[in-house]
Design an enzyme around this catalytic site. Structure first.
Site, PDB file in Angstrom:
ATOM      1  N   TRP A  49       5.327   6.958   5.746  1.00  0.00           N
ATOM      2  CA  TRP A  49       4.312   7.825   4.834  1.00  0.00           C
ATOM      3  C   TRP A  49       3.648   8.602   5.841  1.00  0.00           C
ATOM      4  O   TRP A  49       3.302   9.676   5.712  1.00  0.00           O
ATOM      5  CB  TRP A  49       3.578   7.002   3.889  1.00  0.00           C
ATOM      6  CG  TRP A  49       4.491   6.481   2.954  1.00  0.00           C
ATOM      7  CD1 TRP A  49       4.946   5.167   2.814  1.00  0.00           C
ATOM      8  CD2 TRP A  49       5.450   7.167   2.015  1.00  0.00           C
ATOM      9  NE1 TRP A  49       5.961   5.118   1.739  1.00  0.00           N
ATOM     10  CE2 TRP A  49       5.916   6.183   1.238  1.00  0.00           C
ATOM     11  CE3 TRP A  49       5.316   8.462   1.412  1.00  0.00           C
ATOM     12  CZ2 TRP A  49       6.972   6.521   0.187  1.00  0.00           C
ATOM     13  CZ3 TRP A  49       6.317   8.713   0.571  1.00  0.00           C
ATOM     14  CH2 TRP A  49       7.143   7.858  -0.096  1.00  0.00           C
ATOM     15  N   ASP A  66      -5.131   7.519   3.628  1.00  0.00           N
ATOM     16  CA  ASP A  66      -3.955   7.612   2.691  1.00  0.00           C
ATOM     17  C   ASP A  66      -4.136   6.042   2.124  1.00  0.00           C
ATOM     18  O   ASP A  66      -3.875   5.197   3.151  1.00  0.00           O
ATOM     19  CB  ASP A  66      -2.896   8.026   3.100  1.00  0.00           C
ATOM     20  CG  ASP A  66      -1.395   7.544   2.102  1.00  0.00           C
ATOM     21  OD1 ASP A  66      -2.086   6.993   1.109  1.00  0.00           O
ATOM     22  OD2 ASP A  66      -0.326   7.822   2.192  1.00  0.00           O
ATOM     23  N   LYS A  77       0.081   2.220  -8.121  1.00  0.00           N
ATOM     24  CA  LYS A  77       0.194   0.873  -7.546  1.00  0.00           C
ATOM     25  C   LYS A  77      -1.063   0.189  -8.052  1.00  0.00           C
ATOM     26  O   LYS A  77      -0.950  -0.535  -9.094  1.00  0.00           O
ATOM     27  CB  LYS A  77       0.342   0.964  -6.199  1.00  0.00           C
ATOM     28  CG  LYS A  77       1.354   1.610  -5.477  1.00  0.00           C
ATOM     29  CD  LYS A  77       1.455   2.150  -4.072  1.00  0.00           C
ATOM     30  CE  LYS A  77       2.391   3.138  -3.408  1.00  0.00           C
ATOM     31  NZ  LYS A  77       3.919   2.931  -3.953  1.00  0.00           N
TER      32      LYS A  77
END
Ligand code: PMP
Length: 353
Positions: free
Chosen positions: A99, A166, A190
């Site tokens: 990511w 992030d 999430k």
């Protein structure tokens, strides 16, 4: 029967949130309307987004020098919105996996990007420690939790320049000094709720410093001006964000959530370390409290293990395709009882092998 859902996202949410969200789909707060059909300009929805914004700041312990936005396009859109809004001369990134790499790739479209640390050479098993942040960069970007490799920053680097994170897979999972960050973003799917909205928490004073023109929908200042309603927001997803934020408060806030998360992770990691048939992936000191990646020492036993966990009503345990093996995602809403079921499966696997 409800499954024990270890999926990485969309993932498990608190049962009470499922129930309240279901009720609101049929009749939102006795309005005679579904939450799916109310206007985003209605006072009912304005109340939802305002409460969610205030609770997000309260949960993070931040004051109103920060804004909270609920945007579209997932964390992946933030990979480009961040440099669009902040990168003038140079940005620095820490490469801790898939990511982080995607964020780096997008930033490179906007200007100079320096990768100041990377854990690529050892398969992203650890979090880089010796971090020197150049003072002349516009911002430092980190991925606080690496969903695939199962590593997590346990010490947030100190920086003089704005710190951007992030936090898609560990937002509000632990107490942190959130004021160390100038911008935090996280997809909802999430720890925050239903997929759709992306929460961005941004300190106002870092904005307006770049010379380029920014398309309206990606311009944080424009989104702030329109209170996340420059276009139709992801109304249902924002509503579920509110329910999850309220649930966090009901649990006793972020400290109580953190204590529970530590206890849950320890239960699973202790079994992984004890069990001679499996091994954890991440370096011990950098292990994530959210995503537990592990492998069978003997891959030929995969079928046997898969049968056991599937029979135990477990779902979503397969590792990410970039890494393989297994990954148990144990987000805030994961009950300890489900982790105990997985631990029991691991013990049974050992006994039957
Ligand atoms: N960052 C991290 C750390 C992630 O785990 C993910 C998705 N799993 C993303 C970014 C991408 O999120 P989205 O699908 O919301 O774009």
């Amino acid at each position: 029967m409800k499954k024990h859902n270890f999926s990485a996202g969309p993932s498990i949410l608190p049962q009470s949130v499922f129930e309240k969200a279901s009720e609101a789909v049929l009749n939102f707060e006795n309005s005679g309307l579904s939450v799916l059909e109310i206007s985003h300009r209605s006072k009912e929805f304005l109340n939802v987004i305002e409460k969610a914004r205030a609770l997000a700041l309260q949960t993070a312990g931040l004051d109103d020098s920060y804004e909270v936005l609920f945007l579209h396009g997932g964390a992946s859109t933030q990979f480009l919105s961040v440099p669009y809004n902040l990168l003038e001369k140079k940005a620095v990134y820490i490469d801790t996996g898939t990511w982080a790499n995607k964020a780096i790739k997008e930033a490179q479209l906007f200007g100079k990007v320096e990768i100041i640390n990377s854990s690529k050479s050892n398969g992203y098993k650890h979090i880089p420690k010796d971090i020197h942040v150049p003072a002349d960069a516009d911002y430092l970007h980190i991925t606080t939790n690496n969903t695939i490799y199962g590593t997590q920053f346990h010490h947030i680097p100190n920086t003089e320049i704005p710190l951007v994170a992030d936090m898609s897979s560990d937002i509000f999972s632990r107490e942190l000094d959130y004021s160390k960050f100038s911008l935090i973003y996280a997809g909802s799917q999430k720890n925050l709720g239903a997929s759709g909205s992306t929460m961005v928490i941004v300190k106002r004073d870092i904005l307006g410093r770049v010379s380029r023109k920014i398309p309206s929908i990606l311009d944080y200042q424009n989104q702030i001006k329109h209170e996340s309603m420059f276009n139709t927001p992801t109304t249902f997803s924002v509503y579920v964000n509110l329910l999850v934020l309220q649930w966090i408060q009901e649990q006793g806030g972020i400290k109580a959530i953190e204590n529970r998360n530590k206890h849950k992770a320890k239960l699973l990691y202790d079994e992984i370390d004890r069990n001679p048939l499996v091994e954890g992936y991440a370096a011990k000191e950098d292990r994530s409290l959210m995503n537990v990646s592990f492998f069978l020492k003997d891959a030929s036993m995969q079928e046997k293990f898969d049968t056991l966990w599937k029979n135990a009503n477990i779902s979503g345990l397969k590792g990410h395709r970039n890494l393989g093996g297994y990954r148990a995602s144990i987000y805030n809403a994961m009950p300890i009882q489900s982790i105990q079921v997985l631990v029991d499966v691991l013990k049974e696997f050992e006994k039957k092998s």
